[in-house]
Scaffold this active site. Sequence first.
Site, PDB file in Angstrom:
ATOM      1  CD  GLU A   2      -1.468  -3.275  -6.970  1.00 32.98           C
ATOM      2  OE1 GLU A   2      -2.300  -4.016  -6.466  1.00 32.98           O
ATOM      3  OE2 GLU A   2      -1.580  -2.312  -7.607  1.00 32.98           O
ATOM      4  CG  ASP A  28      -1.912  -1.149   1.449  1.00 31.81           C
ATOM      5  OD1 ASP A  28      -2.674  -1.464   0.296  1.00 31.81           O
ATOM      6  OD2 ASP A  28      -1.404  -2.068   2.206  1.00 31.81           O
TER       7      ASP A  28
HETATM    8  O1  TRH Z   1       4.450  -6.177   0.530  1.00 33.73           O
HETATM    9  P1  TRH Z   1       3.563  -6.836  -0.442  1.00 33.73           P
HETATM   10  O2  TRH Z   1       2.907  -8.021  -0.045  1.00 33.73           O
HETATM   11  O3  TRH Z   1       2.281  -5.685  -0.435  1.00 33.73           O
HETATM   12  C1  TRH Z   1       0.948  -6.286  -0.612  1.00 33.73           C
HETATM   13  C2  TRH Z   1       0.634  -5.999  -2.096  1.00 33.73           C
HETATM   14  O4  TRH Z   1       0.311  -4.866  -2.509  1.00 33.73           O
HETATM   15  C3  TRH Z   1      -1.133  -6.663  -2.007  1.00 33.73           C
HETATM   16  O5  TRH Z   1      -1.803  -6.271  -2.956  1.00 33.73           O
HETATM   17  C4  TRH Z   1      -1.719  -5.754  -0.921  1.00 33.73           C
HETATM   18  O6  TRH Z   1      -3.129  -6.010  -0.730  1.00 33.73           O
HETATM   19  C5  TRH Z   1      -1.218  -6.077   0.373  1.00 33.73           C
HETATM   20  O7  TRH Z   1       0.238  -5.701   0.399  1.00 33.73           O
HETATM   21  C6  TRH Z   1      -1.719  -5.368   1.533  1.00 33.73           C
HETATM   22  O8  TRH Z   1       4.180  -6.838  -1.925  1.00 33.73           O
HETATM   23  P2  TRH Z   1       4.402  -5.680  -2.886  1.00 33.73           P
HETATM   24  O9  TRH Z   1       3.025  -5.132  -3.344  1.00 33.73           O
HETATM   25  O10 TRH Z   1       5.330  -6.038  -3.916  1.00 33.73           O
HETATM   26  O11 TRH Z   1       5.002  -4.199  -2.119  1.00 33.73           O
HETATM   27  C7  TRH Z   1       6.543  -4.380  -1.486  1.00 33.73           C
HETATM   28  C8  TRH Z   1       6.889  -2.976  -1.609  1.00 33.73           C
HETATM   29  O12 TRH Z   1       8.401  -3.131  -0.915  1.00 33.73           O
HETATM   30  C9  TRH Z   1       7.391  -2.323  -3.025  1.00 33.73           C
HETATM   31  O13 TRH Z   1       6.869  -1.027  -3.212  1.00 33.73           O
HETATM   32  C10 TRH Z   1       8.697  -2.916  -3.013  1.00 33.73           C
HETATM   33  C11 TRH Z   1       9.364  -2.599  -1.901  1.00 33.73           C
HETATM   34  N1  TRH Z   1      10.631  -3.277  -1.517  1.00 33.73           N
HETATM   35  C12 TRH Z   1      11.742  -2.428  -1.009  1.00 33.73           C
HETATM   36  O14 TRH Z   1      11.425  -1.252  -1.159  1.00 33.73           O
HETATM   37  N2  TRH Z   1      12.815  -2.907  -0.929  1.00 33.73           N
HETATM   38  C13 TRH Z   1      12.909  -4.350  -0.540  1.00 33.73           C
HETATM   39  O15 TRH Z   1      14.076  -4.845  -0.228  1.00 33.73           O
HETATM   40  C14 TRH Z   1      11.712  -5.052  -0.764  1.00 33.73           C
HETATM   41  C15 TRH Z   1      12.035  -6.722  -0.716  1.00 33.73           C
HETATM   42  C16 TRH Z   1      10.638  -4.544  -1.317  1.00 33.73           C
END
Ligand code: TRH
Length: 379
Positions: free
Chosen positions: A273, A19
């Site tokens: 996402e 989010d």
């Molecule tokens: O963390 P998530 O599982 O987020 C989820 C999804 O968005 C899902 O659809 C939603 O319903 C739920 O949250 C509440 O995975 P996502 O979407 O990939 O988000 C991870 C974020 O973290 C993304 O912006 C990339 C960031 N990130 C970093 O900045 N550094 C890192 O080392 C990693 C592994 C991720």
Amino acid sequence: MQTNPNCDIFCRIVDNYGDIGICWRLAKQLSQEYGWKTRLWVDDLHIAKRLIPEIDSNVDAQIINEIEIAHWQENFTDNHIPQIVIEAFGCELPESYIKVMVTTQPLWINLEYLSAEAWVEDFHAQPSQHPTLPLTKYFFFPGFTENTGGLIREKNLSDQRSTFQLSNEMQATFWQSLNIRDEPKTKVSLFCYPHAPVTKLLDSFATSPHPISCFVPGNGLAPIMQQYFDIPHIEVGMMLSKGALHLHILPFLSQDDYDRLLWACDLNFVRGEDSWIRAILAAKPFIWQPYQQEQDAHLNKLEAFLTLYAKDLSPETLEILRAAYLAWSSPNSDFTENNLHNILERLPELSSHSDAFSTTLALQNDLASKLVNLYKNRV
Ligand code: TRH
């Protein structure tokens, strides 16, 4: 002459980082590329700080990268309504704020979750009347086709990515910044939900015919790693080996460094996402684990994406990819060595396919530009 509009983005952190990850990325793009004066309301500054380390979680209003980060608390009293209000993922705006919106009539957008399902085109940009107040909210659905809201994609992203991927020097500097010696191994990044069959994946890496470097950012999988390698604790910087597997424990990276990791690896495991979108735009092969939903609704999302993404693959590779996706994301799934080894064998085909897919997407308008057009068409 028109001045740049003000925009509020409301983000409620349900769980994980998606989010805030998406809201922060969008806020940066609207501010940097379109000059929108953006204020990001976040309910949990502590979690937001993981992605935006500059945040002081004791401060209720602060400016970072020209974006105001405001702490969204229960006793919400602000009544400065901007021209555009973005409610991320149906997070429900404060009632007092909605009442003032009746007088000022901003463009009210509900930013929805991404899906490749066909119905998205019909629902994108549709208005919905507030049940009791004279207010309209528009549903904005991200997506993979021109008739949807598109994907968040910064203007210079493709250029930055290809410059990095063509430069051995930039890649070497990146690995050095992580204290990793760049060796000729197949590089895999791993970001997934802990309920994925991680142990089976690690076993498949260990028995791979080629050496594998696996990079695990963040500490979400630490308990699994600890158990798998039978060690008392996991620390950033550790390198753990078993068979062909060399596993590197990375810190939680900045969004920019996480992009670089995806660009630099041969295969990326991503989830949710935002990391999913970034993996697509990295133009490298990836395996996506959707966020688990009730009644396995996430598997419909998975099938819809595969149908769209993999339609130009050879039938054999499509079958291999589909089997790996399902084994990785289905409940009680049985991810096997074959799933991984088949994918590794097909990496060249998957790689050029991913490159072509991201090039096609880059021809479409991105999400921020579509939002800006929606606003411009209204004023
Ligand atoms: O963390 P998530 O599982 O987020 C989820 C999804 O968005 C899902 O659809 C939603 O319903 C739920 O949250 C509440 O995975 P996502 O979407 O990939 O988000 C991870 C974020 O973290 C993304 O912006 C990339 C960031 N990130 C970093 O900045 N550094 C890192 O080392 C990693 C592994 C991720």
